[in-house]
Write a protein that holds these residues in place. Structure first.
Motif, PDB file in Angstrom:
ATOM      1  N   ALA A 270     -19.287  20.774   6.023  1.00  0.00           N
ATOM      2  CA  ALA A 270     -20.493  20.419   6.771  1.00  0.00           C
ATOM      3  C   ALA A 270     -21.164  19.191   6.154  1.00  0.00           C
ATOM      4  O   ALA A 270     -21.484  19.190   4.966  1.00  0.00           O
ATOM      5  N   ASP A 271     -21.355  18.167   6.966  1.00  0.00           N
ATOM      6  CA  ASP A 271     -22.125  16.986   6.595  1.00  0.00           C
ATOM      7  C   ASP A 271     -21.626  16.378   5.282  1.00  0.00           C
ATOM      8  O   ASP A 271     -22.305  16.407   4.259  1.00  0.00           O
ATOM      9  N   VAL A 272     -20.424  15.833   5.322  1.00  0.00           N
ATOM     10  CA  VAL A 272     -19.840  15.261   4.117  1.00  0.00           C
ATOM     11  C   VAL A 272     -20.656  14.089   3.592  1.00  0.00           C
ATOM     12  O   VAL A 272     -20.701  13.850   2.375  1.00  0.00           O
ATOM     13  N   GLU A 273     -21.303  13.347   4.477  1.00  0.00           N
ATOM     14  CA  GLU A 273     -22.103  12.213   4.019  1.00  0.00           C
ATOM     15  C   GLU A 273     -23.284  12.683   3.172  1.00  0.00           C
ATOM     16  O   GLU A 273     -23.575  12.096   2.116  1.00  0.00           O
ATOM     17  N   ARG A 274     -23.965  13.727   3.624  1.00  0.00           N
ATOM     18  CA  ARG A 274     -25.103  14.230   2.859  1.00  0.00           C
ATOM     19  C   ARG A 274     -24.649  14.769   1.510  1.00  0.00           C
ATOM     20  O   ARG A 274     -25.307  14.543   0.482  1.00  0.00           O
ATOM     21  N   LEU A 275     -23.523  15.492   1.500  1.00  0.00           N
ATOM     22  CA  LEU A 275     -23.010  16.009   0.236  1.00  0.00           C
ATOM     23  C   LEU A 275     -22.658  14.888  -0.730  1.00  0.00           C
ATOM     24  O   LEU A 275     -22.939  14.975  -1.939  1.00  0.00           O
ATOM     25  N   ALA A 276     -22.047  13.847  -0.198  1.00  0.00           N
ATOM     26  CA  ALA A 276     -21.690  12.715  -1.055  1.00  0.00           C
ATOM     27  C   ALA A 276     -22.938  12.070  -1.647  1.00  0.00           C
ATOM     28  O   ALA A 276     -22.971  11.722  -2.838  1.00  0.00           O
ATOM     29  N   MET A 277     -23.987  11.893  -0.834  1.00  0.00           N
ATOM     30  CA  MET A 277     -25.216  11.275  -1.341  1.00  0.00           C
ATOM     31  C   MET A 277     -25.910  12.155  -2.374  1.00  0.00           C
ATOM     32  O   MET A 277     -26.557  11.669  -3.292  1.00  0.00           O
ATOM     33  N   GLN A 278     -25.761  13.465  -2.252  1.00  0.00           N
ATOM     34  CA  GLN A 278     -26.392  14.375  -3.212  1.00  0.00           C
ATOM     35  C   GLN A 278     -25.603  14.471  -4.513  1.00  0.00           C
ATOM     36  O   GLN A 278     -26.193  14.613  -5.589  1.00  0.00           O
ATOM     37  N   GLN A 279     -24.280  14.400  -4.414  1.00  0.00           N
ATOM     38  CA  GLN A 279     -23.448  14.714  -5.566  1.00  0.00           C
ATOM     39  C   GLN A 279     -22.826  13.513  -6.248  1.00  0.00           C
ATOM     40  O   GLN A 279     -22.430  13.628  -7.426  1.00  0.00           O
ATOM     41  N   ARG A 280     -22.716  12.402  -5.570  1.00  0.00           N
ATOM     42  CA  ARG A 280     -22.007  11.261  -6.163  1.00  0.00           C
ATOM     43  C   ARG A 280     -22.767  10.727  -7.368  1.00  0.00           C
ATOM     44  O   ARG A 280     -23.925  10.299  -7.274  1.00  0.00           O
TER      45      ARG A 280
END
Length: 460
Positions: A270-280
């Motif tokens: 779900a929402d890979v972009e949001r996860l990337a912004m949170q975790q990168r």
């Protein structure tokens, strides 16, 4: 020698300086604990920084434990070895010591300066003493310490990102090496079958039971099989060497015979972009860098006109005269340099960092989307080979064998079908390898394990 200032005042000043100087000390682990915590949370394994012979021996013992009888059984074990034994990663960890040293240095009081002069004229002796302190550096010390603290955090985030990247590269190298070994084993079997078919065709030509065209076709397949075998053997050796370099060991370890089984299904992330912004971590490091440059820009603007200010105490003694006591102030006069260039440089660096943050965020979103689609597509292709193509090829081979036993097709038609089945099996191995490589790539693109972001997905 008569003291420049009174004893109680001097004792108080020295006590205050000692107290302030003691606030900034080097830590025992050099800040490495933060890198270990991030890695453990996202990888399930923590790196080791081998700074002493004892730490190096412990890491070597752990490597030997993870390679029982020289066998490297899983990608997770390969990652654990790389995190404690990869030489490039060990070299990168030294950046943390440099950053912490800069942080501690920024929190230390500037050393005072002392000057002494002695002159004489005949029997008259004149002695001058002065004790000075860089007042501007003292005033700007809190801001400088905050800047270095942010830079220290930035370095920790960058190193943690380096650890995650090394883990992903190691996983991908392990999958490539295992797939190469699996493909090599299968290609050796194909080579043996091709050799037998070639010998059979040669004998049949001698007896006049087949045409030279059929014999030449089998001879060609045998020659191509041997060439491919040499190429596959070279690629397997190269993949083993690449994995060994990441692990920091000799390429003498043994790998499993097969890749892990494909997961039965993979759920949508779900929402890979949001996860990337949170975790990168690279995005977080860019944000930290921008915050530090904002403070640095403020410091440059505050000291635009005056960035040199020294305060000193003076005492002059002369024969037959009372001592002269006073103070001295050294200040830079902004006559020719008004600081515009320094401010412009700081503003340009800040703007550059802001654009880098925007680029890092854009890249993170794009990489997450591409990695997710690549993983989905790779799983679909691998599943198609596993569930449809290879089983169909196997059933066709069984049917052709029945037809051959019933004398409905010739031996060369049976061999042609075997060649097509071999090509399908090789493609299936490559498809499985591509899925696992894409799976590791998605972990890197999201800045963490896929299972944490995708609890519905199943892993072997």
């Amino acid at each position: 020698m008569i003291p420049i200032v009174s004893r109680p005042l001097r004792a108080s000043a020295l006590a205050a300086c000692a107290l302030l100087a003691g606030c900034a000390q080097l830590s025992e682990d050099g800040g490495f604990g933060g890198v270990q915590d991030i890695s453990a949370a996202r990888l399930g394994a923590a790196p080791a920084w081998n700074r002493t012979p004892e730490e190096t021996r412990r890491s070597q013992a752990r490597v030997a434990q993870l390679l029982p009888d020289g066998r490297l059984g899983s990608a997770d074990d390969a990652v654990r070895i790389a995190l404690i034994n990869n030489p490039e990663l060990q070299a990168a960890f030294a950046e943390l010591g440099v950053a912490e040293a800069d942080l501690v240095q920024a929190g230390r009081l500037p050393n005072p300066g002392f000057s002494f002069a002695r002159t004489h004229s005949g029997d008259d002796i004149k002695i001058e003493r002065s004790l000075s302190l860089g007042l501007m550096r003292l005033v700007t010390m809190p801001t400088a310490a905050r800047i270095e603290a942010r830079r220290f955090e930035q370095v920790k985030l960058q190193l943690a990102a380096r650890v995650l990247a090394t883990a992903a590269q190691t996983r991908q190298a392990w999958y490539r090496a295992v797939a190469s070994q699996q493909g090599l084993a299968y290609q050796e079997q194909v080579g043996q079958a091709a050799e037998a078919a070639h010998e059979l065709a040669a004998k049949m030509v001698e007896r006049g039971n087949t045409s030279r065209l059929d014999a030449s076709r089998e001879h060609l397949f045998y020659a191509e099989t041997q060439a491919r075998l040499q190429r596959v053997r070279r690629e397997a050796s190269q993949d083993q060497e690449a994995l060994a370099r990441l692990l920091g060991v000799a390429p003498t370890f043994r790998l499993p015979e097969r890749l892990p089984e494909l997961p039965a299904q993979i759920g949508p992330v779900a929402d890979v972009e949001r996860l990337a912004m949170q975790q990168r971590l690279d995005v977080q490091a860019a944000r930290t860098e921008l915050d530090g440059l904002r403070d640095s820009l403020g410091l440059v603007r505050a000291t635009r006109f005056v960035n040199v200010l020294d305060l000193g105490a003076l005492r002059t003694s002369e024969s037959g005269k009372a001592p002269e006591i006073g103070y001295q102030v050294d200040i830079e006069i902004p006559l020719f340099d008004w600081g515009q260039a320094r401010v412009a440089k700081a503003e340009a660096i800040y703007l550059q960092s802001a654009n880098r943050l925007a680029a890092a965020a854009l890249d993170a979103r794009s990489q997450a989307r591409l990695a997710w689609r690549e993983r989905q597509d790779a799983w679909q292709v691998a599943r198609s080979y596993r569930d449809d193509i290879v089983p169909l090829r196997r059933r066709m081979s069984e049917e052709n064998l029945l037809r051959y036993n019933g004398m409905l097709i010739s031996v060369f038609e049976l061999l042609a079908d075997a060649r097509e089945q071999a090509a399908a099996v090789n493609a299936a191995i490559e498809a499985e390898r591509d899925f696992w490589i894409a799976d590791a790539g998605l972990q890197l693109a999201l800045g963490g394990p896929v299972s944490a972001a995708n609890p519905q997905g199943t892993r072997p």
